[in-house]
Design a protein around this motif. Structure first.
Motif, PDB file in Angstrom:
ATOM      1  N   TYR A  91       0.818  -1.215   0.000  1.00 15.93           N
ATOM      2  CA  TYR A  91       0.000   0.000   0.000  1.00 15.93           C
ATOM      3  C   TYR A  91       0.854   1.268   0.000  1.00 15.93           C
ATOM      4  O   TYR A  91       0.453   2.292  -0.552  1.00 15.93           O
ATOM      5  CB  TYR A  91      -1.010  -0.003   1.145  1.00 15.93           C
ATOM      6  N   ASP A  94       1.569   2.262  -3.408  1.00 20.30           N
ATOM      7  CA  ASP A  94       0.404   2.915  -4.009  1.00 20.30           C
ATOM      8  C   ASP A  94       0.273   4.362  -3.543  1.00 20.30           C
ATOM      9  O   ASP A  94      -0.066   5.249  -4.326  1.00 20.30           O
ATOM     10  CB  ASP A  94      -0.873   2.141  -3.683  1.00 20.30           C
ATOM     11  N   GLU A 152      -6.646  10.387  -3.509  1.00 25.44           N
ATOM     12  CA  GLU A 152      -6.363   8.957  -3.573  1.00 25.44           C
ATOM     13  C   GLU A 152      -5.274   8.578  -2.571  1.00 25.44           C
ATOM     14  O   GLU A 152      -5.392   7.576  -1.861  1.00 25.44           O
ATOM     15  CB  GLU A 152      -5.929   8.554  -4.983  1.00 25.44           C
ATOM     16  N   GLU A 154      -4.540  10.116   0.189  1.00 34.28           N
ATOM     17  CA  GLU A 154      -5.141  10.202   1.526  1.00 34.28           C
ATOM     18  C   GLU A 154      -5.984   8.966   1.821  1.00 34.28           C
ATOM     19  O   GLU A 154      -5.886   8.391   2.910  1.00 34.28           O
ATOM     20  CB  GLU A 154      -6.007  11.460   1.642  1.00 34.28           C
ATOM     21  N   ARG A 155      -6.788   8.564   0.865  1.00 36.48           N
ATOM     22  CA  ARG A 155      -7.644   7.392   1.042  1.00 36.48           C
ATOM     23  C   ARG A 155      -6.808   6.142   1.282  1.00 36.48           C
ATOM     24  O   ARG A 155      -7.079   5.358   2.188  1.00 36.48           O
ATOM     25  CB  ARG A 155      -8.548   7.197  -0.170  1.00 36.48           C
ATOM     26  N   LEU A 156      -5.766   5.975   0.482  1.00 36.09           N
ATOM     27  CA  LEU A 156      -4.908   4.802   0.626  1.00 36.09           C
ATOM     28  C   LEU A 156      -4.232   4.768   1.992  1.00 36.09           C
ATOM     29  O   LEU A 156      -4.133   3.705   2.623  1.00 36.09           O
ATOM     30  CB  LEU A 156      -3.850   4.786  -0.484  1.00 36.09           C
ATOM     31  N   ASP A 158      -5.301   6.314   4.755  1.00 31.05           N
ATOM     32  CA  ASP A 158      -6.337   6.127   5.759  1.00 31.05           C
ATOM     33  C   ASP A 158      -6.794   4.673   5.830  1.00 31.05           C
ATOM     34  O   ASP A 158      -6.996   4.131   6.899  1.00 31.05           O
ATOM     35  CB  ASP A 158      -7.555   7.024   5.493  1.00 31.05           C
ATOM     36  N   ASP A 159      -6.948   4.040   4.656  1.00 31.00           N
ATOM     37  CA  ASP A 159      -7.388   2.642   4.612  1.00 31.00           C
ATOM     38  C   ASP A 159      -6.363   1.728   5.269  1.00 31.00           C
ATOM     39  O   ASP A 159      -6.706   0.694   5.826  1.00 31.00           O
ATOM     40  CB  ASP A 159      -7.634   2.186   3.168  1.00 31.00           C
ATOM     41  N   SER A 160      -5.102   2.108   5.210  1.00 28.63           N
ATOM     42  CA  SER A 160      -4.046   1.276   5.785  1.00 28.63           C
ATOM     43  C   SER A 160      -4.105   1.294   7.314  1.00 28.63           C
ATOM     44  O   SER A 160      -3.617   0.388   7.957  1.00 28.63           O
ATOM     45  CB  SER A 160      -2.680   1.763   5.321  1.00 28.63           C
ATOM     46  N   ASP A 161      -4.705   2.334   7.901  1.00 28.49           N
ATOM     47  CA  ASP A 161      -4.785   2.441   9.356  1.00 28.49           C
ATOM     48  C   ASP A 161      -5.818   1.485   9.944  1.00 28.49           C
ATOM     49  O   ASP A 161      -5.798   1.215  11.119  1.00 28.49           O
ATOM     50  CB  ASP A 161      -5.140   3.881   9.766  1.00 28.49           C
ATOM     51  N   ARG A 162      -6.693   0.999   9.116  1.00 33.61           N
ATOM     52  CA  ARG A 162      -7.775   0.137   9.622  1.00 33.61           C
ATOM     53  C   ARG A 162      -7.338  -1.281   9.749  1.00 33.61           C
ATOM     54  O   ARG A 162      -6.441  -1.796   9.289  1.00 33.61           O
ATOM     55  CB  ARG A 162      -8.966   0.210   8.686  1.00 33.61           C
TER      56      ARG A 162
END
Length: 162
Positions: A91, A94, A152, A154-156, A158-162
């Motif tokens: 990620y 990305d 994109e 930021e989203r990537l 943020d998604d990695s923190d979950r």
């Protein structure tokens, strides 16, 4: 005094962004933004300038977001080299790709402003109807690509923190 301020900023950047890929991504974006504003300063056509200023402002508003992204990425995976640090499902590659796309799109947006500046001058000289509006649309499309790439990234991240 400016020399000391630049040295302090460099140390702050080293601390927050490191000296690797995240710093390079941030600096590439900042240079593109500086170039955009340099070209904008040379626009003589007042109407064209007035239409480009809001685009310039929206791009400038992205710089703190890019800095925060790069600083966060540096905290997650410090980088002092040219390689993107490894990560689960790659990620971070990305994220870096999206940041690079934003920086490159910003450079092409600056090129589009340069072309708009030339087209605006040519239209005024030749009496042509309005090629400047086409050039502005081109700048807007490229600026939208910059913003989408930052979103994109930021989203990537943020998604990695979950």
């Amino acid at each position: 005094m400016a020399l000391f301020a630049a040295a302090r900023q460099g140390r702050k950047d080293d601390a927050e962004l490191g000296r690797g890929v995240w710093r390079r991504a941030h600096d590439r974006f900042r240079r593109g933004l500086d170039r955009f504003h340099q070209i904008l300063e040379g626009v003589q056509d007042e109407r064209l300038h007035a239409e480009l200023v809001p685009i310039a402002n929206s791009l400038a508003d992205l710089l703190p977001r890019v800095r925060a992204l790069c600083a966060n990425a540096q905290r997650i995976a410090p980088s002092d080299g040219l390689d993107v640090p490894s990560s689960n499902a790659a990620y971070l590659s990305d994220v870096h790709r999206a940041l690079s796309r934003a920086g490159n799109a910003l450079a092409t947006t600056a090129e589009a402003v340069a072309m708009a500046r030339l087209d605006g001058g040519n239209a005024a000289a030749s009496g042509t109807s309005d090629p400047a509006s086409l050039a502005i649309e081109s700048v807007e499309r490229r600026a939208d690509t910059v913003a989408a790439s930052v979103e994109e990234a930021e989203r990537l991240l943020d998604d990695s923190d979950r």
